[in-house]
Motif scaffolding. Sequence first.
Motif, PDB file in Angstrom:
ATOM      1  N   ASP A  26       0.865  -1.184   0.000  1.00  0.00           N
ATOM      2  CA  ASP A  26       0.000   0.000   0.000  1.00  0.00           C
ATOM      3  C   ASP A  26       0.904   1.237   0.000  1.00  0.00           C
ATOM      4  OD1 ASP A  26      -2.080   1.794   0.124  1.00  0.00           O
ATOM      5  OD2 ASP A  26      -2.617   1.361   2.218  1.00  0.00           O
ATOM      6  N   TYR A  68       2.114   2.548   3.263  1.00  0.00           N
ATOM      7  CA  TYR A  68       1.184   2.592   4.396  1.00  0.00           C
ATOM      8  C   TYR A  68       1.080   1.213   5.055  1.00  0.00           C
ATOM      9  CZ  TYR A  68      -0.127   7.406   3.624  1.00  0.00           C
ATOM     10  OH  TYR A  68      -0.094   8.779   3.519  1.00  0.00           O
ATOM     11  N   HIS A  96      -2.265   0.206  11.788  1.00  0.00           N
ATOM     12  CA  HIS A  96      -1.938  -1.134  11.311  1.00  0.00           C
ATOM     13  C   HIS A  96      -0.466  -1.173  10.917  1.00  0.00           C
ATOM     14  CE1 HIS A  96      -3.518   1.386   7.974  1.00  0.00           C
ATOM     15  NE2 HIS A  96      -2.423   0.975   7.371  1.00  0.00           N
ATOM     16  N   PHE A 106      -7.312  -2.187   6.770  1.00  0.00           N
ATOM     17  CA  PHE A 106      -7.529  -1.618   5.433  1.00  0.00           C
ATOM     18  C   PHE A 106      -7.377  -2.740   4.417  1.00  0.00           C
ATOM     19  CE2 PHE A 106      -6.430   1.418   1.920  1.00  0.00           C
ATOM     20  CZ  PHE A 106      -7.589   2.162   1.978  1.00  0.00           C
ATOM     21  N   GLN A 118      -2.732  -5.518   5.912  1.00  0.00           N
ATOM     22  CA  GLN A 118      -2.606  -4.503   6.971  1.00  0.00           C
ATOM     23  C   GLN A 118      -3.422  -4.860   8.221  1.00  0.00           C
ATOM     24  OE1 GLN A 118      -3.773  -1.577   4.050  1.00  0.00           O
ATOM     25  NE2 GLN A 118      -1.838  -0.477   4.251  1.00  0.00           N
ATOM     26  N   ARG A 164       1.454  13.743  10.359  1.00  0.00           N
ATOM     27  CA  ARG A 164       0.134  13.544   9.780  1.00  0.00           C
ATOM     28  C   ARG A 164      -0.226  12.131  10.207  1.00  0.00           C
ATOM     29  NH1 ARG A 164      -2.006   9.346   6.371  1.00  0.00           N
ATOM     30  NH2 ARG A 164      -3.700  10.192   5.146  1.00  0.00           N
ATOM     31  N   ASP A 208      -2.333   8.809   9.984  1.00  0.00           N
ATOM     32  CA  ASP A 208      -3.163   7.989   9.101  1.00  0.00           C
ATOM     33  C   ASP A 208      -4.346   7.380   9.864  1.00  0.00           C
ATOM     34  OD1 ASP A 208      -3.180   6.627   6.388  1.00  0.00           O
ATOM     35  OD2 ASP A 208      -3.259   4.875   7.697  1.00  0.00           O
ATOM     36  N   MET A 209      -5.529   7.452   9.282  1.00  0.00           N
ATOM     37  CA  MET A 209      -6.729   6.802   9.822  1.00  0.00           C
ATOM     38  C   MET A 209      -6.888   6.987  11.337  1.00  0.00           C
ATOM     39  SD  MET A 209      -6.818   3.299   7.536  1.00  0.00           S
ATOM     40  CE  MET A 209      -8.387   2.739   8.194  1.00  0.00           C
ATOM     41  N   GLU A 264      -5.874  12.410   9.868  1.00  0.00           N
ATOM     42  CA  GLU A 264      -6.766  11.968   8.803  1.00  0.00           C
ATOM     43  C   GLU A 264      -8.025  11.487   9.525  1.00  0.00           C
ATOM     44  OE1 GLU A 264      -7.080   9.063   4.937  1.00  0.00           O
ATOM     45  OE2 GLU A 264      -6.345   8.236   6.798  1.00  0.00           O
ATOM     46  N   HIS A 314      -2.841  12.089  -2.187  1.00  0.00           N
ATOM     47  CA  HIS A 314      -2.456  10.882  -2.916  1.00  0.00           C
ATOM     48  C   HIS A 314      -3.589   9.859  -3.031  1.00  0.00           C
ATOM     49  CE1 HIS A 314      -2.092  10.285   1.323  1.00  0.00           C
ATOM     50  NE2 HIS A 314      -2.132   8.980   1.114  1.00  0.00           N
ATOM     51  N   ASP A 315      -4.734  10.146  -2.415  1.00  0.00           N
ATOM     52  CA  ASP A 315      -5.854   9.201  -2.435  1.00  0.00           C
ATOM     53  C   ASP A 315      -6.997   9.620  -3.355  1.00  0.00           C
ATOM     54  OD1 ASP A 315      -4.721   7.496  -0.533  1.00  0.00           O
ATOM     55  OD2 ASP A 315      -5.614   8.580   1.145  1.00  0.00           O
ATOM     56  N   ARG A 347      -6.086   5.353  -7.538  1.00  0.00           N
ATOM     57  CA  ARG A 347      -5.302   6.468  -7.006  1.00  0.00           C
ATOM     58  C   ARG A 347      -4.000   6.671  -7.770  1.00  0.00           C
ATOM     59  NH1 ARG A 347      -5.224   4.459  -0.774  1.00  0.00           N
ATOM     60  NH2 ARG A 347      -4.259   2.671  -1.813  1.00  0.00           N
ATOM     61  N   ARG A 362      -0.631   9.913  -8.764  1.00  0.00           N
ATOM     62  CA  ARG A 362       0.666   9.684  -8.128  1.00  0.00           C
ATOM     63  C   ARG A 362       1.807   9.664  -9.143  1.00  0.00           C
ATOM     64  NH1 ARG A 362      -0.993   4.893  -3.723  1.00  0.00           N
ATOM     65  NH2 ARG A 362      -2.468   6.180  -2.568  1.00  0.00           N
TER      66      ARG A 362
HETATM   67  C1  NOJ Z   1      -5.115   6.547   4.219  1.00  0.00           C
HETATM   68  C2  NOJ Z   1      -3.946   6.803   3.331  1.00  0.00           C
HETATM   69  O1  NOJ Z   1      -3.964   8.140   2.916  1.00  0.00           O
HETATM   70  C3  NOJ Z   1      -4.051   5.817   2.201  1.00  0.00           C
HETATM   71  O2  NOJ Z   1      -3.155   6.115   1.169  1.00  0.00           O
HETATM   72  C4  NOJ Z   1      -3.841   4.437   2.758  1.00  0.00           C
HETATM   73  O3  NOJ Z   1      -4.022   3.480   1.743  1.00  0.00           O
HETATM   74  C5  NOJ Z   1      -4.820   4.143   3.891  1.00  0.00           C
HETATM   75  N1  NOJ Z   1      -4.986   5.236   4.789  1.00  0.00           N
HETATM   76  C6  NOJ Z   1      -4.383   2.947   4.695  1.00  0.00           C
HETATM   77  O4  NOJ Z   1      -3.237   3.268   5.435  1.00  0.00           O
END
Ligand code: NOJ
Length: 521
Positions: free
Chosen positions: A74, A77, A117, A170, A174, A220, A222-223, A261, A332-333, A385, A389
């Motif tokens: 990922d 991530y 994760h 996710f 993960q 930053r 994540d989740m 996030e 990036h998402d 995505r 990128r």
């Molecule tokens: C949010 C991240 O921005 C994304 O790119 C990632 O795939 C997921 N969280 C899981 O970590």
Amino acid sequence: MGYINKGEVFIMSKRQPKWLDNAVFYEIYPQSFNDTNADGIGDLQGIIEKLDYIKELGCNAIWINPCFDSPFNDAGYDVRDYKKVAPRYGTNEDLKRVFDEAHKRDMHVLLDLVPGHTSVEHPWFKESMKPEKNEYTDRFVWTDHVFMDTKGMNTLRAISDRDGCAVLNFFSSQPALNYGFYKQEEPWQQGMDDPGPEATRLAIQDVMRFWLKMGCDGFRVDMAAWCVKNDDENRTGNIYFWNKVGKFLDEEFPDAAMVSEWGNPDQSLQGGFHMDFQLMGQGTNYEDLFRCDEPYFSSRGKGNFKAYAERYNKSVAATEGKGLICIPSGNHDIDRLARRLKGNELKMAFAFLLSMPGAPFIYYGDEIGMNYVEGLISKEGGYQRTGSRTPMQWDDGLNDGFSTADPKDLYIKMDDAPDRPNVKAQMADPSSLWNEVRRLIKIRKENVALRSKAKVEFLETGYPLVLKRSCKEQAITVIINPTNEEKTVDVHGTIIYACGSAKLENGKCHVGAGTAVFIEN
Ligand code: NOJ
Ligand code: CA
């Protein structure tokens, strides 16, 4: 930072890094930014070499997507070693140089913390897969048996001799770290203060300590809203969890900046985050502005700003200045800003992004209007995505200056649209998007009413958009008319910025088609 005890706020700390008051962030997706050793993938040295570029644009802070050791299912991530830079980007010493070189330029650096994760290849997970009880048995969320109902949670089932299913956060690679369950409904669901979840929190704090000590300025996260499982709709459990982490930061790293996030500042700022992003589909109507069939900033003028403004006002009331609501140009998402908006429309979008409160976040390449590249084969779990990128387009040379590798060896192939933009050409063209973004950042930084914390009132939410920024020292009316028709607005003052044609006389501002104008009142 507020500390809460089982849902009750009992201390509010005043910790708010001062530099956020005038911060403009630049998000760097490291694999696609700048390759300095011709292996086709961006690297940390590449970031260092472009710090002056980022500063010239006007950004004074960067967020780097995960650059840690990972099998890259990922795009990083899925962390395999939280304390080691992925060799493809360089070494820990290189990352320290990123911090040092940024600081020399009065810039700040946020790393990406992925607390929810790990990768299935992380040694913690490998240990937790063992049937014998050990230090890592409770580091991840496991059911008690392989043959049992997993209560709607996605899991990895029968992957080792441990009798249980590992809950996923996710993708299937993960597994979820264990911070406990807010509502415990099954015997295998641990409480938020149980020893396993507490040890996980200490482990993730240890990761944060490692990088903050080395010089990073914050994270930053994540989740962030989904660490504690089975939460209530107010996310009380996750707020509780992040306040515990906040206490640690207050004690050891009071200057660290945290952006979540989460997508709901009403909640995340109670969790002690200084900033939260607006995200797609999380109820902030962010998508109405740039990413729907009739985005507000399209020149067709068929968009709807009203719902966004109402939701924004609600968040402002709920957060009471506790932190910043951050509007990203992209990330990036999600698809690139330039997928739905073109040419001058992009300038209108940036006039908005850079005149709103909060800290703006510019996704690399959005400052030149890089395309969303359609139809690419997925790379490292990017799927749709991947088109957002693609490598940064610096100039008109080989691989647009991103890399000197053979084009077939690039991380993701370059956009091959004949009219694709590049930095060099746009810097040389005074009428380019790049130069407009630069002017906008400059005017924002020079005027206190345009910075992070001055308040905003939406005076007109049809077309044109009229918003008023104010603080005790200054007031500025921002008018943005993305449409093809001239509009007239009653307003007094002096024009301090205009993109397009604007005339202010006798208390009326004539705002031409596709024009943004800032008026000091
Ligand atoms: C949010 C991240 O921005 C994304 O790119 C990632 O795939 C997921 N969280 C899981 O970590
Ligand atoms: Ca490289």
